[in-house]
Design a protein around this motif. Structure first.
Motif, PDB file in Angstrom:
ATOM      1  N   ARG A  96       0.834  -1.215  -0.063  1.00 33.29           N
ATOM      2  CA  ARG A  96       0.163  -0.059  -0.101  1.00 33.29           C
ATOM      3  C   ARG A  96       0.964   1.060  -0.033  1.00 33.29           C
ATOM      4  NH1 ARG A  96      -5.042  -1.765   4.117  1.00 33.29           N
ATOM      5  NH2 ARG A  96      -6.033  -3.116   2.610  1.00 33.29           N
ATOM      6  N   ASN A 152      -7.726  -1.233   9.846  1.00 36.88           N
ATOM      7  CA  ASN A 152      -8.961  -1.017   9.971  1.00 36.88           C
ATOM      8  C   ASN A 152      -9.634  -2.216  10.224  1.00 36.88           C
ATOM      9  OD1 ASN A 152     -11.373   0.832   9.731  1.00 36.88           O
ATOM     10  ND2 ASN A 152     -11.473   0.170   7.387  1.00 36.88           N
ATOM     11  N   ALA A 153      -9.349  -3.432   9.842  1.00 36.02           N
ATOM     12  CA  ALA A 153     -10.212  -4.415  10.158  1.00 36.02           C
ATOM     13  C   ALA A 153     -10.370  -4.711  11.668  1.00 36.02           C
ATOM     14  CB  ALA A 153      -9.572  -5.856   9.455  1.00 36.02           C
ATOM     15  N   SER A 227     -16.322  -0.321  -0.628  1.00 34.94           N
ATOM     16  CA  SER A 227     -15.117   0.020  -1.403  1.00 34.94           C
ATOM     17  C   SER A 227     -14.819  -0.618  -2.405  1.00 34.94           C
ATOM     18  CB  SER A 227     -13.883  -0.656  -0.155  1.00 34.94           C
ATOM     19  OG  SER A 227     -14.109   0.188   1.156  1.00 34.94           O
ATOM     20  N   ASP A 257     -17.994   2.351   8.566  1.00 35.09           N
ATOM     21  CA  ASP A 257     -16.731   2.116   8.410  1.00 35.09           C
ATOM     22  C   ASP A 257     -16.295   2.705   6.908  1.00 35.09           C
ATOM     23  OD1 ASP A 257     -14.364   0.701   7.609  1.00 35.09           O
ATOM     24  OD2 ASP A 257     -15.408  -1.275   7.261  1.00 35.09           O
ATOM     25  N   SER A 291      -8.720   3.158   7.315  1.00 34.44           N
ATOM     26  CA  SER A 291      -7.265   2.749   7.329  1.00 34.44           C
ATOM     27  C   SER A 291      -6.409   3.917   7.199  1.00 34.44           C
ATOM     28  CB  SER A 291      -7.198   1.793   6.002  1.00 34.44           C
ATOM     29  OG  SER A 291      -7.733   0.554   6.007  1.00 34.44           O
ATOM     30  N   LYS A 294      -4.440   3.652   3.212  1.00 25.69           N
ATOM     31  CA  LYS A 294      -4.975   3.712   2.145  1.00 25.69           C
ATOM     32  C   LYS A 294      -5.017   5.144   1.506  1.00 25.69           C
ATOM     33  CE  LYS A 294      -8.290  -0.253   2.674  1.00 25.69           C
ATOM     34  NZ  LYS A 294      -9.537  -0.596   2.798  1.00 25.69           N
TER      35      LYS A 294
END
Ligand SMILES: *Cc1c(COP(=O)(O)O)cnc(C)c1O
Length: 469
Positions: A96, A152-153, A227, A257, A291, A294
């Motif tokens: 990323r 983020n998860a 997303s 989210d 996140s 990202k």
């Protein structure tokens, strides 16, 4: 080749006493070098028995050279820098976001120095690691409070577990997202101990669907950013500004989210608009998760921002301790967040935004420069051409919007009879000292130059000569 004739192998002592081996010992240590010599000698002995070693093959110089090669390849890191010419800027499998210099310096310092990670320099008392970035996050999002976890998860899991364990969470059927890598909202919900209450249908969900789903077991209304897909056609989803008042009427919090944590409106940079965290908070979300690596362009982490009482509750959950971030993450995150205070300089300073906003003309000029040397090393078996192409933001951000880009296309030359020309070429590019990752589409290997910044072009060119046949 000599068969039947005796070849004498040098002794381990003679090998290790050789000048070339002394250098290896200085670099790799005696233990490793000795082990390497023993393995190599055993192999040579076995090969001799099979009659496949000649006198020169057993020379000390050749043995030392082979040892040097082996020791070097054994000491090469498994985690390697690559050239990302895949066309996907935020490529999850390639790590990323790339971090700006300010973050790199901060991480180096954090690696080498003790830090006030959980130490209040004003009072000399124990501090809280979230405090290091909370003020910045409040400023940039308009939220009351913030906390940071591993990704983020983890943020979603922690939020659901804290607020909805043993209770129900209402989610639209159009938002039951699966992100790549086994993150599925229904599964995370279950692992968090919450009960998913789906409402509406895949393409249309109305406010009354949410209203009818609410009962005495409801702990949370949740919206999830779609997303990596888009539902188009006959669709209806309920916007947050309609949902939040409904939730508030029942004294139930609303969580969103957001996936990508966009902190600024991207439209002024020539990119498609993506709902920002600030807009989401302003529209009435009590909690927002996103996140760090990202669109935000920082290190891997998950951010939860929102109402102070709910964040405080989340921070008291023992799972927070298991999901917390380390000092390197916080060291990198703080300077990245600080860059957002200068939005006019952001496209220059924030690596992710700089890559996303590179004009196609810049990549086109690079393609012109790189085409002749690439064609030269590939020879007559391949044809290299300039290609207009589309880059993707990646990591589920704006999945249907693509950025005009430029690069090189490689095809098998007509009449060339390689069995799998593009597969072979991909492999050869991956075998370079700094592997080059492209993508194959329609019998063409595409090398998108968006992520090859000018500063790295010379390094890219310099290793082309090492492309193995
Ligand atoms: C990417 C994404 C996640 C997972 O985030 P990670 O930081 O990769 O753990 C969760 N939800 C949404 C909507 C996402 O886009």
């Amino acid at each position: 080749m000599t068969t039947g004739q005796t070849v004498r192998l040098p002794s381990v002592d003679r090998i290790l006493g050789d000048a070339a081996c002394l250098e290896l010992i200085a670099q790799y240590g005696r233990v490793q070098t000795l082990a390497c010599a023993r393995v190599l000698l055993a192999e040579l002995r076995a090969a001799m028995l099979a009659g496949a070693v000649c006198e020169e093959g057993a020379s000390i110089a050749l043995i030392a050279a082979q040892m040097a090669e082996r020791l070097q390849s054994q000491s090469r890191s498994q985690l390697r820098a690559v050239f990302n010419l895949s066309g996907t800027v935020l490529h999850t499998n390639l790590g990323r976001a790339l971090l700006p210099d300010a973050a790199v310096q901060a991480v180096v310092e954090a690696l080498q120095w003790p830090m006030n990670l959980e130490f209040d320099l004003d009072t000399g008392k124990r501090g809280d690691r979230d405090d290091l970035v909370e003020q910045l996050l409040r400023e940039l999002t308009g939220a009351e409070a913030a906390t940071i976890v591993n990704n983020n998860a983890a943020a979603v899991l922690l939020m659901l577990n804290t607020l909805a364990q043993g209770k129900e969470v209402i989610v639209s059927r159009g938002e039951l997202v699966e992100i790549g890598g086994a993150f599925r909202i229904p599964d995370v919900m279950m692992r968090a101990g919450a009960v998913l209450r789906e409402v509406g249908s895949t393409n249309r969900t109305h406010a009354h669907d949410y209203a009818e789903g609410i009962n005495q077991h409801t702990a949370l209304l949740m919206k999830v950013h779609c997303s990596n897909y888009a539902i188009t056609g006959f669709t209806k989803s309920v916007e947050l500004d309609e949902l939040a008042p409904l939730a508030a009427k029942h004294a139930i919090p609303t969580a969103v989210d957001l996936g990508s944590g966009t902190l600024v409106d991207l439209a002024p940079y020539g990119l498609p608009h993506e709902t920002t965290v600030r807009e989401t908070i302003a529209a009435g979300a009590d909690l927002v998760t996103f996140s760090g690596d990202k669109l935000l362009g920082g290190p891997q982490c998950g951010v939860i921002v929102g109402r102070a009482d709910l964040i405080a509750q989340i921070k008291r959950n023992p799972l927070k301790r298991a999901l917390r971030v380390g000092k390197l993450t916080l060291a990198a995150l703080e300077p990245v967040l600080r860059l957002y205070r200068a939005p006019d300089l952001l496209a220059e300073r924030l690596s992710t935004l700089r890559l996303l906003t590179r004009p196609a003309a810049a990549m086109r000029a690079q393609a012109e420069t790189l085409l002749p040397p690439l064609q030269a090393v590939l020879g007559a078996a391949y044809v290299v051409t300039m290609e207009a192409m589309k880059s993707q933001i990646g990591s589920g951000a704006l999945p249907v919007d693509q950025l005009p880009s430029f690069g090189l296309g490689v095809r098998s030359a007509p009449g060339a009879r390689l069995s799998n020309p593009l597969g072979t070429l991909e492999q050869r590019l991956r075998a370079l000292p700094r592997p080059v990752i492209g993508r194959i589409a329609q019998d063409t290997l595409l090398l998108d130059l968006r992520c090859l910044e000018a500063a790295h072009q010379a390094a890219f060119l310099a290793q082309l000569g090492e492309l193995r046949p």
